[in-house]
Design a protein around this motif. Sequence first.
Motif, PDB file in Angstrom:
ATOM      1  N   CYS A 249       0.830  -1.208   0.000  1.00 37.33           N
ATOM      2  CA  CYS A 249       0.000   0.000   0.000  1.00 37.33           C
ATOM      3  C   CYS A 249       0.866   1.261   0.000  1.00 37.33           C
ATOM      4  CB  CYS A 249      -0.928  -0.035   1.212  1.00 37.33           C
ATOM      5  SG  CYS A 249      -1.925   1.447   1.442  1.00 37.33           S
ATOM      6  N   THR A 250       1.918   1.256   0.803  1.00 35.62           N
ATOM      7  CA  THR A 250       2.791   2.431   0.869  1.00 35.62           C
ATOM      8  C   THR A 250       3.481   2.672  -0.464  1.00 35.62           C
ATOM      9  OG1 THR A 250       3.176   1.944   3.215  1.00 35.62           O
ATOM     10  CG2 THR A 250       4.687   3.477   2.142  1.00 35.62           C
ATOM     11  N   ARG A 251       3.972   1.615  -1.082  1.00 39.20           N
ATOM     12  CA  ARG A 251       4.635   1.752  -2.370  1.00 39.20           C
ATOM     13  C   ARG A 251       3.676   2.244  -3.449  1.00 39.20           C
ATOM     14  NH1 ARG A 251       9.110   3.127  -3.830  1.00 39.20           N
ATOM     15  NH2 ARG A 251       9.897   1.845  -2.126  1.00 39.20           N
ATOM     16  N   LEU A 252       2.441   1.761  -3.426  1.00 38.72           N
ATOM     17  CA  LEU A 252       1.467   2.191  -4.425  1.00 38.72           C
ATOM     18  C   LEU A 252       1.047   3.640  -4.211  1.00 38.72           C
ATOM     19  CD1 LEU A 252      -0.805  -0.962  -4.788  1.00 38.72           C
ATOM     20  CD2 LEU A 252       0.952  -0.143  -6.346  1.00 38.72           C
ATOM     21  N   ALA A 253       0.977   4.092  -2.945  1.00 39.06           N
ATOM     22  CA  ALA A 253       0.649   5.489  -2.685  1.00 39.06           C
ATOM     23  C   ALA A 253       1.736   6.411  -3.233  1.00 39.06           C
ATOM     24  CB  ALA A 253       0.458   5.712  -1.184  1.00 39.06           C
ATOM     25  N   VAL A 254       2.997   6.011  -3.035  1.00 38.79           N
ATOM     26  CA  VAL A 254       4.109   6.786  -3.588  1.00 38.79           C
ATOM     27  C   VAL A 254       4.083   6.748  -5.107  1.00 38.79           C
ATOM     28  CG1 VAL A 254       6.626   6.932  -3.741  1.00 38.79           C
ATOM     29  CG2 VAL A 254       5.532   6.426  -1.547  1.00 38.79           C
ATOM     30  N   LYS A 255       3.794   5.574  -5.663  1.00 44.48           N
ATOM     31  CA  LYS A 255       3.743   5.424  -7.116  1.00 44.48           C
ATOM     32  C   LYS A 255       2.620   6.242  -7.721  1.00 44.48           C
ATOM     33  CE  LYS A 255       3.918   1.774 -10.619  1.00 44.48           C
ATOM     34  NZ  LYS A 255       3.882   0.303 -10.840  1.00 44.48           N
ATOM     35  N   ARG A 286      -1.671  -7.727  -7.946  1.00 45.24           N
ATOM     36  CA  ARG A 286      -1.003  -7.116  -6.786  1.00 45.24           C
ATOM     37  C   ARG A 286      -1.761  -7.478  -5.505  1.00 45.24           C
ATOM     38  NH1 ARG A 286      -1.355  -3.173 -10.857  1.00 45.24           N
ATOM     39  NH2 ARG A 286       0.675  -2.653 -11.772  1.00 45.24           N
ATOM     40  N   PRO A 287      -1.522  -8.645  -4.931  1.00 44.55           N
ATOM     41  CA  PRO A 287      -2.265  -9.057  -3.734  1.00 44.55           C
ATOM     42  C   PRO A 287      -1.805  -8.374  -2.453  1.00 44.55           C
ATOM     43  CG  PRO A 287      -0.665 -10.724  -4.315  1.00 44.55           C
ATOM     44  CD  PRO A 287      -0.590  -9.674  -5.394  1.00 44.55           C
ATOM     45  N   MET A 288      -0.644  -7.707  -2.454  1.00 40.69           N
ATOM     46  CA  MET A 288      -0.124  -7.064  -1.247  1.00 40.69           C
ATOM     47  C   MET A 288      -0.542  -5.601  -1.145  1.00 40.69           C
ATOM     48  SD  MET A 288       1.570  -9.479   0.242  1.00 40.69           S
ATOM     49  CE  MET A 288       2.525  -8.578   1.459  1.00 40.69           C
ATOM     50  N   ARG A 289      -1.442  -5.167  -1.980  1.00 34.57           N
ATOM     51  CA  ARG A 289      -1.779  -3.742  -2.041  1.00 34.57           C
ATOM     52  C   ARG A 289      -2.573  -3.270  -0.825  1.00 34.57           C
ATOM     53  NH1 ARG A 289      -6.767  -2.410  -4.765  1.00 34.57           N
ATOM     54  NH2 ARG A 289      -5.674  -0.711  -5.781  1.00 34.57           N
ATOM     55  N   ASP A 290      -3.102  -4.168   0.008  1.00 37.03           N
ATOM     56  CA  ASP A 290      -3.818  -3.765   1.215  1.00 37.03           C
ATOM     57  C   ASP A 290      -2.926  -3.711   2.449  1.00 37.03           C
ATOM     58  OD1 ASP A 290      -6.180  -3.438  -0.113  1.00 37.03           O
ATOM     59  OD2 ASP A 290      -6.948  -5.443   0.330  1.00 37.03           O
ATOM     60  N   TYR A 291      -1.656  -4.032   2.310  1.00 37.77           N
ATOM     61  CA  TYR A 291      -0.718  -4.020   3.433  1.00 37.77           C
ATOM     62  C   TYR A 291       0.127  -2.749   3.380  1.00 37.77           C
ATOM     63  CZ  TYR A 291      -1.694  -9.042   3.816  1.00 37.77           C
ATOM     64  OH  TYR A 291      -2.296 -10.262   3.953  1.00 37.77           O
ATOM     65  N   SER A 292       0.314  -2.144   4.514  1.00 35.67           N
ATOM     66  CA  SER A 292       1.245  -1.022   4.600  1.00 35.67           C
ATOM     67  C   SER A 292       2.655  -1.554   4.836  1.00 35.67           C
ATOM     68  CB  SER A 292       0.844  -0.078   5.735  1.00 35.67           C
ATOM     69  OG  SER A 292       0.964  -0.726   6.993  1.00 35.67           O
ATOM     70  N   ALA A 293       3.634  -0.720   4.574  1.00 38.66           N
ATOM     71  CA  ALA A 293       5.018  -1.128   4.791  1.00 38.66           C
ATOM     72  C   ALA A 293       5.279  -1.440   6.259  1.00 38.66           C
ATOM     73  CB  ALA A 293       5.966  -0.027   4.299  1.00 38.66           C
ATOM     74  N   LYS A 294       4.563  -0.767   7.157  1.00 39.54           N
ATOM     75  CA  LYS A 294       4.724  -1.015   8.589  1.00 39.54           C
ATOM     76  C   LYS A 294       4.219  -2.404   8.964  1.00 39.54           C
ATOM     77  CE  LYS A 294       3.371   0.980  13.061  1.00 39.54           C
ATOM     78  NZ  LYS A 294       2.603   2.058  13.712  1.00 39.54           N
ATOM     79  N   GLU A 295       3.064  -2.802   8.433  1.00 36.38           N
ATOM     80  CA  GLU A 295       2.527  -4.132   8.707  1.00 36.38           C
ATOM     81  C   GLU A 295       3.470  -5.211   8.200  1.00 36.38           C
ATOM     82  OE1 GLU A 295      -2.052  -4.479   8.320  1.00 36.38           O
ATOM     83  OE2 GLU A 295      -1.470  -2.888   6.945  1.00 36.38           O
ATOM     84  N   VAL A 296       4.001  -5.028   6.996  1.00 35.36           N
ATOM     85  CA  VAL A 296       4.909  -6.010   6.421  1.00 35.36           C
ATOM     86  C   VAL A 296       6.177  -6.134   7.254  1.00 35.36           C
ATOM     87  CG1 VAL A 296       6.324  -6.546   4.400  1.00 35.36           C
ATOM     88  CG2 VAL A 296       3.997  -5.700   4.099  1.00 35.36           C
ATOM     89  N   ALA A 297       6.712  -5.001   7.692  1.00 33.74           N
ATOM     90  CA  ALA A 297       7.936  -5.034   8.495  1.00 33.74           C
ATOM     91  C   ALA A 297       7.705  -5.740   9.831  1.00 33.74           C
ATOM     92  CB  ALA A 297       8.439  -3.607   8.723  1.00 33.74           C
ATOM     93  N   TYR A 298       6.576  -5.468  10.475  1.00 33.26           N
ATOM     94  CA  TYR A 298       6.267  -6.136  11.745  1.00 33.26           C
ATOM     95  C   TYR A 298       6.116  -7.643  11.550  1.00 33.26           C
ATOM     96  CZ  TYR A 298       5.573  -1.941  14.592  1.00 33.26           C
ATOM     97  OH  TYR A 298       5.755  -0.784  15.307  1.00 33.26           O
TER      98      TYR A 298
END
Length: 498
Positions: A249-255, A286-298
């Motif tokens: 989600c974070t990457r797509l928002a930046v994109k 893109r199945p990871m588009r609902d995850y934020s970078a923070k969720e993925v890192a945790y």
Amino acid sequence: MCQVDEDYSDQLEHAHLPSVSKKCVKCKEAPAAVVIRAGDAHCRACFKEFFIHKFRAVLGKHRILFPGEKVLLAVSGGPSSCSMLSQVQEGLSQNAHKKLRFSPGIVFIDEGGAVGRSAEERRRTAVQLQAVFEATGFPFHIVPLEQVLDLPGSVVTAVPSPSERPAGAYKAAVDHFIQSGGSLAAREPEEPPRPEVGGGAHTASLQQLIRSVRTLTAREDLLNTLRLHLLVHTARTEGYSKLMLGDNCTRLAVKLLSSISLGRGAQLAQDTGFSDSRFGDTILVRPMRDYSAKEVAYYNRMFQVASVFTPGLDTKTPDKASIQRLTESFVTRLQADFPSTVSTVYRTGEKLQAAGESASAAGRSSRCLLCMCSLDAATAAENASAFKATLLSERLSQAKRPGATRSALETPRGDCSSGRAEDCGSAEGGGGGGCCSPARAAETDDLKSLLCYSCRLTVKDMSSLEHLPRYIRSEAQRRQRRSQMREEISEFLLEDGD
């Protein structure tokens, strides 16, 4: 007036940070281990269940992956793509609650040649990723980016997609899959492939192509395009009908914001949507588009999901080095103070939809030669006042006159902006084939007519079109010949209304 010695400590309100000692908001029993958002604390078990459920829910919601279908996972080694690989591996396990039913494969594009990494560093990264891929048991492919120089011209043509399946096709496919035993086709054991590392002339040609682009913004855009071409070609040659990307989600928002700045507003639905069918037979997911970078890192930290760092073009660059880097810095810093920034931008972009195309507009000639998206109206329309005025202004500024310099876009061997005659191939003794020659200008204009607005800006930053891969130039010539032939026989063709 404010005083330096004044004390405002009593009047300022201290923000109450969420405490991890509170109970889980879901089970109400175990202590919270992670706080994703304010007031949204989860324990370890509930967070894992929440993370896994979100991945399978987005796949079940869209119903785009049919049972037994071959799906290629594009893994770059980063946290998001490695987390996607972990979710697929978890979903295919025997004890999964809602088991995934597709047959996955893995592909990694080694971009070390484009960023100037040594052969030993690239080999070391490939060995680390190979160990991660072998642990999953999925077939995998490690492909150097240098192979993009040898791709066929069919990569930049939209292959007709299979006929659309009826509404009940997904349920019928699931029933047939269950009745047939509910197991995927067994794969024959294969020896693990040795990591391929590009080198020699191909690496030099790739580095020359990257260096021919003047700005980092255009370099990143061109590199993303070449990577996508190679991923689609690998999926086609290996028999995969879906290509799964790890954009979060974070990457797509930046994109989304950077694409608007780059003039890709008409292509946002394809660039940031859940599915993208611009290539026809190979659909991007893109199945990871609902995850934020923070969720993925945790999740990766708590459940030991391995990832391998691979440097890119923007590694260790300042914030203002490129539009993409500046947008990323802006979004992440704003997200730190306003936690709903990424979700707001993402939800806004989620509402975008691609405009429907007619049968004639869906042809090959109406798509951009590089990004394969439909040409936007401003580029395709000849009488668009703003775009036509921009082209006219650019053409007048590049007009040849005594003492004037030409654009670096038309420079095949040197740089006319240096003011030296020996740098220009069209100078006396240069053979008349240099950057200021009419043939070079005509070639540039012909190529621009096949590109969308954003890709035109990328090509404009190139010092020479001769550095482009052969398959792009050959497809451009084929389209130009086809367009010329159509003009010659236009009098004998029937209109759509007839």
